[in-house]
Design an enzyme around this catalytic site. Structure first.
Site, PDB file in Angstrom:
ATOM      1  CB  ALA A 108      -0.894   0.015   1.235  1.00  0.00           C
ATOM      2  CE  LYS A 109       5.303   5.002  -0.322  1.00  0.00           C
ATOM      3  NZ  LYS A 109       6.328   4.025   0.084  1.00  0.00           N
TER       4      LYS A 109
END
Ligand code: GLU
Length: 417
Positions: A108-109
């Protein structure tokens, strides 16, 4: 899909690297379709009441690229230039990074398109809390675990942990990593990415038969990654000949502690007493053994790569190299340790922090560093082996190992319904 042409976005670069890995592994078009699609994208408006009473709106993002191998995991970036595409690219890189190091995570980011330098401490806190509350429905210790990235630090993580916990009604330290120690952070997390970069440098020097005590290194970037890499590399006996930040670089200091003292006083490495200035491009072109790009994306390009003289490039930043820059370095015979291996120390110790939070049992600093070394050395060995057995670059080998792991997990889980 064709290979990316010049000045591509980080997303096009990441997709072209994925395409290559899919082809090299002989995976199917179905595999490509499942691997090249980000699974959950959230874009939010983040209102901030400034200290002067004005209300400003910022764009915030959280991208869960994959949750196939475990909860989504990745940092939160506060930077004026981030957008959805870059966040997707960075979330994809986190997916490969976690797979390469065999952490039980997807990728994720997230981030907010804001320059944190323009915020007061109180504004930063309000923005962090509001952003957290906007993405609250999709984060959690079993769903998606944020961490620091460019422009955020343990203070932001403490506010995220508090905002989430207040809403849950009890303390949830495992919702975020990179927290202060007193809130359930892990010893060694602050320096972990830099320590990992230094481990990568050590292993690459060994492979090339270079004595670390006779080796020189230049580091672009003097933040959470570059500074701690400099400290660890000095300890290993290397001479850190130049460091830089967004304002430019310096050379000619006695040790990096001098530069850090000046940075803490003035906000920049430039002007450290007794040093000579150099530009960020001049730093990339120094005649050193090792170059560590530890700033932002797209630093090594078709324009800057031809002048690189280093024998080894260790990518401390995420996506610092464009495909053209990469091809030029490969032609020059430079050993490039790719970002998903070289800067994986941060998320590895994040994983340790999450495990400690879950178990409510905390490790010594020595245990952290020993386990970090073990995971990074195992991943390095696997990458070096695939690179030599398949006759590919370290980047290609790292991508092949990680993409195959995610593809295998997809195959074993099957497609619902
Ligand atoms: N932001 C760091 C990275 O890009 C750390 C991510 C994490 O610890 O989850 O790897």
């Amino acid at each position: 899909m064709t290979m990316a042409s010049s000045n591509e976005s980080p997303l096009k670069t990441a997709l072209s690297q994925l395409r290559r890995a899919v082809e090299q592994l002989g995976l199917s078009e179905n595999d490509w379709n499942t691997l090249s699609t980000p699974r959950r994208l959230m874009e939010v408006a983040v209102p901030l009441r400034r200290d002067n009473g004005h209300v400003e709106m910022y764009k915030g993002y959280r991208v869960q690229y994959s949750t196939t191998r475990g909860p989504a995991k990745g940092g939160i970036r506060f930077h004026q230039d981030i957008d959805l595409d870059e966040t997707i690219a960075l979330a994809m890189l986190m997916t490969w990074k976690c797979a390469l190091t065999n952490l039980p995570y997807g990728g994720a980011k997230g981030g907010v398109a804001v320059d944190p330098k323009t915020l007061s401490l109180a504004e930063n806190e309000r923005l962090t809390r509001r952003y957290t509350s906007e993405i609250l429905p999709i984060i959690g210790p079993e769903r998606d675990i944020p961490a620091p990235d460019v422009g955020t630090d343990e203070r932001n993580m403490a506010w995220i942990m508090d905002t989430y916990s207040v809403n849950a009604g009890y303390s949830v330290p495992g919702v975020v990593t990179g927290k202060p120690i007193v809130l359930g952070g892990s010893l060694g997390r602050t320096s972990a990415t830099g320590d990992g970069v230094a481990i990568s440098v050590r292993e690459a020097l060994k492979l090339r038969g270079i004595d670390p005590t006779k080796a020189t290194v230049a580091i672009q970037g003097f933040g959470k990654v570059g500074y701690w890499a400099a400290v660890a590399l000095e300890k290993q006996g290397l001479k850190v000949v130049a460091v830089s930040d967004v304002n430019g670089g310096v050379t000619g200091y006695k040790n990096v502690a001098e530069v850090k003292a000046h940075l803490d006083k003035t906000g920049s490495v430039v002007g450290t007493p007794g040093t000579s200035p150099l530009t960020n491009t001049e730093l990339l072109h120094l005649a050193v053994d090792v170059l560590v790009p530890a700033a932002l994306a797209d630093s090594i390009t078709e324009a800057s790569a031809p002048g690189i003289q280093a024998k080894i490039v260790v990518e401390g930043a995420n996506a610092p190299t464009t495909p053209q820059g990469d091809a030029i370095m490969n032609d020059k015979g430079i050993l490039v340790v790719p970002d998903i291996l070289a800067n994986s120390g941060g998320v590895i110790v994040s994983y340790f922090e999450w495990v400690q939070d879950k178990q409510k049992y905390f490790w010594s600093a020595a245990e952290v560093i020993e386990n970090l070394n073990e995971i990074m050395m195992r991943a390095t060995k696997e990458v070096a082996e695939v690179a030599s057995s398949r006759g590919v670059t370290w980047r290609e080998a790292a991508n092949m190992i990680s993409v195959e792991r995610v593809a295998q997990a997809h195959r074993l889980r099957g497609l619902y319904p």
